[in-house]
Scaffold this motif. Sequence first.
Motif, PDB file in Angstrom:
ATOM      1  N   GLY A 156       7.866  -3.886  -5.455  1.00  0.00           N
ATOM      2  CA  GLY A 156       7.808  -5.340  -5.382  1.00  0.00           C
ATOM      3  C   GLY A 156       6.781  -5.901  -4.426  1.00  0.00           C
ATOM      4  O   GLY A 156       6.434  -7.072  -4.505  1.00  0.00           O
ATOM      5  N   SER A 157       6.268  -5.092  -3.508  1.00  0.00           N
ATOM      6  CA  SER A 157       5.319  -5.568  -2.500  1.00  0.00           C
ATOM      7  C   SER A 157       4.410  -4.423  -2.097  1.00  0.00           C
ATOM      8  O   SER A 157       4.891  -3.320  -1.797  1.00  0.00           O
ATOM      9  N   PRO A 158       3.084  -4.647  -2.069  1.00  0.00           N
ATOM     10  CA  PRO A 158       2.192  -3.581  -1.598  1.00  0.00           C
ATOM     11  C   PRO A 158       2.523  -3.117  -0.188  1.00  0.00           C
ATOM     12  O   PRO A 158       2.479  -1.921   0.103  1.00  0.00           O
ATOM     13  N   VAL A 159       2.861  -4.056   0.700  1.00  0.00           N
ATOM     14  CA  VAL A 159       3.150  -3.680   2.083  1.00  0.00           C
ATOM     15  C   VAL A 159       4.392  -2.806   2.158  1.00  0.00           C
ATOM     16  O   VAL A 159       4.401  -1.777   2.839  1.00  0.00           O
ATOM     17  N   GLU A 160       5.455  -3.199   1.462  1.00  0.00           N
ATOM     18  CA  GLU A 160       6.680  -2.398   1.477  1.00  0.00           C
ATOM     19  C   GLU A 160       6.433  -1.018   0.894  1.00  0.00           C
ATOM     20  O   GLU A 160       6.958  -0.015   1.388  1.00  0.00           O
ATOM     21  N   LEU A 161       5.630  -0.951  -0.160  1.00  0.00           N
ATOM     22  CA  LEU A 161       5.332   0.334  -0.781  1.00  0.00           C
ATOM     23  C   LEU A 161       4.581   1.242   0.175  1.00  0.00           C
ATOM     24  O   LEU A 161       4.981   2.394   0.410  1.00  0.00           O
ATOM     25  N   LEU A 162       3.491   0.758   0.752  1.00  0.00           N
ATOM     26  CA  LEU A 162       2.617   1.606   1.555  1.00  0.00           C
ATOM     27  C   LEU A 162       3.197   1.909   2.931  1.00  0.00           C
ATOM     28  O   LEU A 162       3.000   3.004   3.470  1.00  0.00           O
ATOM     29  N   ARG A 163       3.911   0.960   3.527  1.00  0.00           N
ATOM     30  CA  ARG A 163       4.454   1.199   4.862  1.00  0.00           C
ATOM     31  C   ARG A 163       5.510   2.297   4.851  1.00  0.00           C
ATOM     32  O   ARG A 163       5.673   3.020   5.843  1.00  0.00           O
TER      33      ARG A 163
END
Length: 453
Positions: free
Chosen positions: A15-22
């Motif tokens: 749902g979110s690039p930041v949530e995915l990558l972090r």
Amino acid sequence: MPSSESLAAALARAGSPVELLRNLAFPPSTFPVQPEFTNWRTEQRSWLESCALLDQSHHMHDLFVTGPDALRLFSDLAVNSFAGFGPGKAKQFVAVAPDGHLIGDAILFHLDEGSFDLVGHPMVLDWVTFHLERGSYDATAERDPNSALRASGPPTLYRYELQGPTALALLEQVTGAPVPDARFFSMAEFTIAGRRARALRHGMAGQPGFELFGPWADGEAVLAALLEAGADHGLVRVGAKAYSTANLGSGWVPAPMAALFGDDPLMAEYREWLPLSKVGSIGGSLDSSDVRDWYLTPYDVGYGKTVKFDHDFVGRAALEQLAQTPPPRTKVTLVWDADDVTAAIGSLYRPGPGAKYIEMPKARYATHHEDLVLKDGERVGVSLDCGYLANERQMVSLATVDTALAEPGTEVTVVWGEQPVSAKPAVEDHQQVRIRAVVAPCPYDARDTYRAR
């Protein structure tokens, strides 16, 4: 998660690039070679005091591209000029997304007419492969992953880097001939132990040196000859720990965050093509819901002189807009305050949670590491790669900061540690700490003399 899952599918799931990558479990890039031959402090000193031998055969990825349209492929994707780029030369190949933000960089060797070797981290090699497959180029590519990912067999090429004050004398002894007067990033040829070796004129810490390469079958004989001659020139073999810090002195940012999440249809197509397994994790104190806050431009990391508008390339229009105004940020070295670093490390010996563990000599704990840099409590930049230099007895990091604050001696603060704590395995429960730092020149090892020698 399935290894074949695309970045697009993973993004839809998270749902979110930041949530995915972090929260990806992917570690920072590692060097699949012996960690130390002696100890990393001695090995760090060798490229300033005598001669360092660094084995590059195993940790980089090669993309061999051949064919009549190979040069056009690279020109279509690189910000670099290719005027006069013929066989026997090399260049730092820099690629950007349509919005002008970095995809990454690698070293492009022009081996022979219509034959190239792109060497570096996978981000740029994947980008080139994607465009080759979707475009109308009369060229073919062969990928040789690093030794941690290769399915079987040895590398295609050996690579040995010789750097330091005695490197040229060592080469003259082992070849029995004067070292050719090759310009920086030009190639020469040597005969070592009866084998033809190609060599890239390189430099580290302002010292002269060469990167030798050739067929893997020749590597053992070439290495034996270098070690034998090196006994007369203070040769020190450098392991993975010390080698991972070499960029801190030379000023090269090894793994900038790739700008994968733009709205351009090209990027949507790329996310469908790119496996999640090829994407890196983000780590550090930078905290935002907008993944664009992690993006960098060529100007942010000192590649402005590399950008040339003498050809069409992906991202040209965006960079032409950026080039109309002075760069808002400048690449610098940050020298971390010794007392603050000591206090952070010392917190591990008191009831916790203490500061995030600072690993030595390289302290990053994600593929793409970005820490906040503050001035008077306000964000003024990001710290990108950090570690300890035994030659300076200092903890330093590469950073890009507001140009107005790039003057050496400017005092800033680095925020160390994540809040909230991510799910990455390398991140333990900890507290953020603030570490004072002073702006210094970049590159740092050689200050203003780098490349000049």
